[in-house]
Design a protein around this motif. Structure first.
Motif, short mmCIF file in Angstrom:
data_model
loop_
_atom_site.label_atom_id
_atom_site.label_comp_id
_atom_site.label_asym_id
_atom_site.label_seq_id
_atom_site.Cartn_x
_atom_site.Cartn_y
_atom_site.Cartn_z
N ARG A 183 0.63 -1.34 0.00
CA ARG A 183 0.29 0.15 0.23
C ARG A 183 0.63 1.63 0.09
O ARG A 183 0.86 2.25 0.31
N GLY A 184 2.13 0.69 -0.26
CA GLY A 184 2.66 2.21 -0.25
C GLY A 184 3.64 2.48 1.04
O GLY A 184 3.48 4.42 1.06
N ILE A 185 2.80 1.84 1.95
CA ILE A 185 3.13 2.56 3.55
C ILE A 185 4.80 2.20 4.12
O ILE A 185 4.79 1.00 4.18
N GLN A 186 5.15 3.43 5.07
CA GLN A 186 6.48 2.96 6.05
C GLN A 186 5.91 2.07 7.20
O GLN A 186 4.78 3.19 7.88
N TYR A 187 6.38 0.73 7.76
CA TYR A 187 6.28 0.51 8.53
C TYR A 187 7.50 0.73 9.47
O TYR A 187 8.68 0.45 8.74
N ILE A 188 7.18 1.17 10.66
CA ILE A 188 8.31 1.35 12.27
C ILE A 188 7.22 0.12 13.25
O ILE A 188 6.11 0.64 12.98
N PHE A 189 8.56 -0.59 13.49
CA PHE A 189 8.32 -1.51 14.84
C PHE A 189 9.25 -0.87 16.01
O PHE A 189 10.74 -1.16 15.80
N THR A 190 8.89 -0.46 17.33
CA THR A 190 9.80 -0.43 17.93
C THR A 190 9.10 -1.05 19.58
O THR A 190 8.01 -0.75 19.53
N ILE A 191 9.48 -1.31 20.42
CA ILE A 191 9.54 -1.48 21.90
C ILE A 191 10.18 -0.97 23.05
O ILE A 191 11.05 -0.53 23.31
N ALA A 192 8.89 0.67 23.75
CA ALA A 192 9.40 0.34 25.02
C ALA A 192 10.19 -0.20 26.32
O ALA A 192 9.32 -0.97 26.79
N PRO A 193 11.53 0.59 26.36
CA PRO A 193 11.40 -0.75 27.93
C PRO A 193 10.99 -0.52 29.22
O PRO A 193 10.50 0.46 29.32
N ASN A 194 11.11 -1.55 29.10
CA ASN A 194 10.35 -1.53 31.10
C ASN A 194 11.37 -1.13 31.33
O ASN A 194 12.78 -0.70 31.21
N LYS A 195 10.86 -0.42 32.67
CA LYS A 195 11.91 0.28 33.41
C LYS A 195 13.22 -0.11 34.93
O LYS A 195 14.24 0.27 34.68
N SER A 196 12.34 -1.72 34.25
CA SER A 196 13.61 -2.93 34.54
C SER A 196 14.27 -2.69 33.92
O SER A 196 15.81 -3.17 34.37
N THR A 197 14.31 -2.37 32.85
CA THR A 197 15.76 -2.58 31.75
C THR A 197 16.77 -1.63 31.76
O THR A 197 17.71 -1.72 31.37
N ILE A 198 16.18 -0.41 31.65
CA ILE A 198 16.81 0.99 31.99
C ILE A 198 17.14 0.96 33.69
O ILE A 198 18.76 1.78 33.16
N TYR A 199 16.84 0.60 34.65
CA TYR A 199 17.44 1.00 35.75
C TYR A 199 17.39 -0.92 36.76
O TYR A 199 16.51 -0.53 38.15
N PRO A 200 17.65 -1.24 36.05
CA PRO A 200 17.34 -2.64 37.02
C PRO A 200 18.78 -2.96 38.20
O PRO A 200 18.23 -3.25 39.25
N GLU A 201 19.50 -1.42 38.75
CA GLU A 201 20.35 -1.42 39.75
C GLU A 201 19.38 -0.96 41.44
O GLU A 201 19.85 -1.00 42.00
N MET A 202 18.05 -0.30 40.65
CA MET A 202 16.89 0.51 41.63
C MET A 202 16.28 -1.15 42.39
O MET A 202 15.84 -0.94 43.02
N LEU A 203 16.38 -2.08 41.85
CA LEU A 203 15.62 -2.83 41.98
C LEU A 203 16.38 -3.58 43.07
O LEU A 203 17.39 -4.18 43.32
N PRO A 204 15.51 -4.28 44.28
CA PRO A 204 15.72 -5.15 45.33
C PRO A 204 16.57 -6.03 44.80
O PRO A 204 16.99 -6.91 43.81
#
Length: 291
Positions: A48-69
């Motif tokens: 259909r002549g459309i650009q497709y883009i896919f992304t995944i928003a990282p979990n907070k635990s992925t970006i700040y694992p050091e703050m987990l227990p």
């Protein structure tokens, strides 16, 4: 709910716990199927002549694992996102945006996720906007990218974080955070839904579906399938388009992140799919069950 020694709150429901700890790793077949799902979407959009883009928003635990227990650690070494990102490298046509590296770099300068909420803050959302816009500009170079210099960063406070609300202390648990103040004027305006969308939703639901227009016919049109993470991106991204439809399905179903009826109704130039990291396995398995 997980509460760290630094008072950071983390989601710990069944889906989040199974995801972070990798209780049930994706099989090789599931990884292959996940790639094939997006290849099918690429083929549909290309037809259909459309650009497709896919992304995944990282979990907070992925970006700040050091703050987990300290006792809360994954069973497997690689997360589902890590394994998918490695697999999808061989399929550049999917236009997958892996935000982890850039978010981890920005985190060195600013706090980019909330303490009492699962989501990124305005700075994290703005970085996500820039990464998506960079991909859009590969095909639509006339789309201008808003720069960090177009904003001033201010210290403020926030309450009613989704995790603090779950604890029943949303209005009393107040945290410091950073906000962005635009030096210019946003042009995108919210416009009324037509009958197609009202019938689809069974009424007007401004959280689940809304449409923004700048009125600039020189810009592309878009459809965005998203979840709550994308609310932190829409103020910036809406400036990229003449018209953009943001849809968050009211049901967790196989069409949640790619509804062909909306695409065919809008006939956009761009389709973007965003989902938070923790729902990727559940969404895949739901699609497989519905086949």
């Amino acid at each position: 709910m997980l509460i760290s020694g630094n008072d950071w709150l983390y989601l710990a429901d069944k889906v989040a716990d199974e995801y972070y700890r990798v209780v049930e790793p994706l099989t090789e077949k599931e990884l292959t199927d996940l790639v094939e799902i997006h290849l099918q979407r690429v083929r549909y959009c290309n037809s259909r002549g459309i650009q497709y883009i896919f992304t995944i928003a990282p979990n907070k635990s992925t970006i700040y694992p050091e703050m987990l227990p300290s006792w809360y650690r994954p069973i497997e070494n690689k997360s589902h996102l890590e394994r998918f990102a490695e697999r999808v490298q061989g399929y550049p046509e999917i236009n997958f945006i892996d935000m982890r590296k850039d978010l981890l770099e920005l985190k060195k300068r600013y706090q980019i996720y909330y303490i009492t909420d699962t989501h990124w803050n305005e700075l994290g959302g703005f970085l996500a906007y820039q990464l998506i816009t960079k991909k859009i500009r590969e095909r639509f170079p006339r789309v201008a990218m808003i720069q960090w210099s177009d904003y001033t960063i201010h210290q403020t406070t926030m309450s009613e974080g989704d995790l603090s609300v779950m604890l029943g202390v949303g209005s009393t648990l107040i945290e410091p955070t950073l906000t962005l103040k635009y030096k210019k004027i946003y042009h995108a305006k919210n416009v009324p839904l037509d009958s197609f969308y009202i019938e689809k939703l069974g009424g007007v639901n401004p959280v689940r579906l809304f449409i923004m227009e700048t009125g600039n016919k020189n810009l592309p049109n878009a459809v965005v399938f998203r979840d709550s993470f994308f609310l932190g991106v829409t103020p910036y991204l809406s400036e990229n388009f003449n018209r953009v439809v943001y849809f968050w399905s009211p049901r967790f179903d196989r069409n949640m992140f790619f509804d062909k009826s909306i695409i065919e109704h809008e006939n956009p130039d761009i389709v973007i799919t965003e989902m938070v990291e923790r729902v990727v396995p559940a969404n895949l398995r739901l699609i497989e069950e519905k086949k």
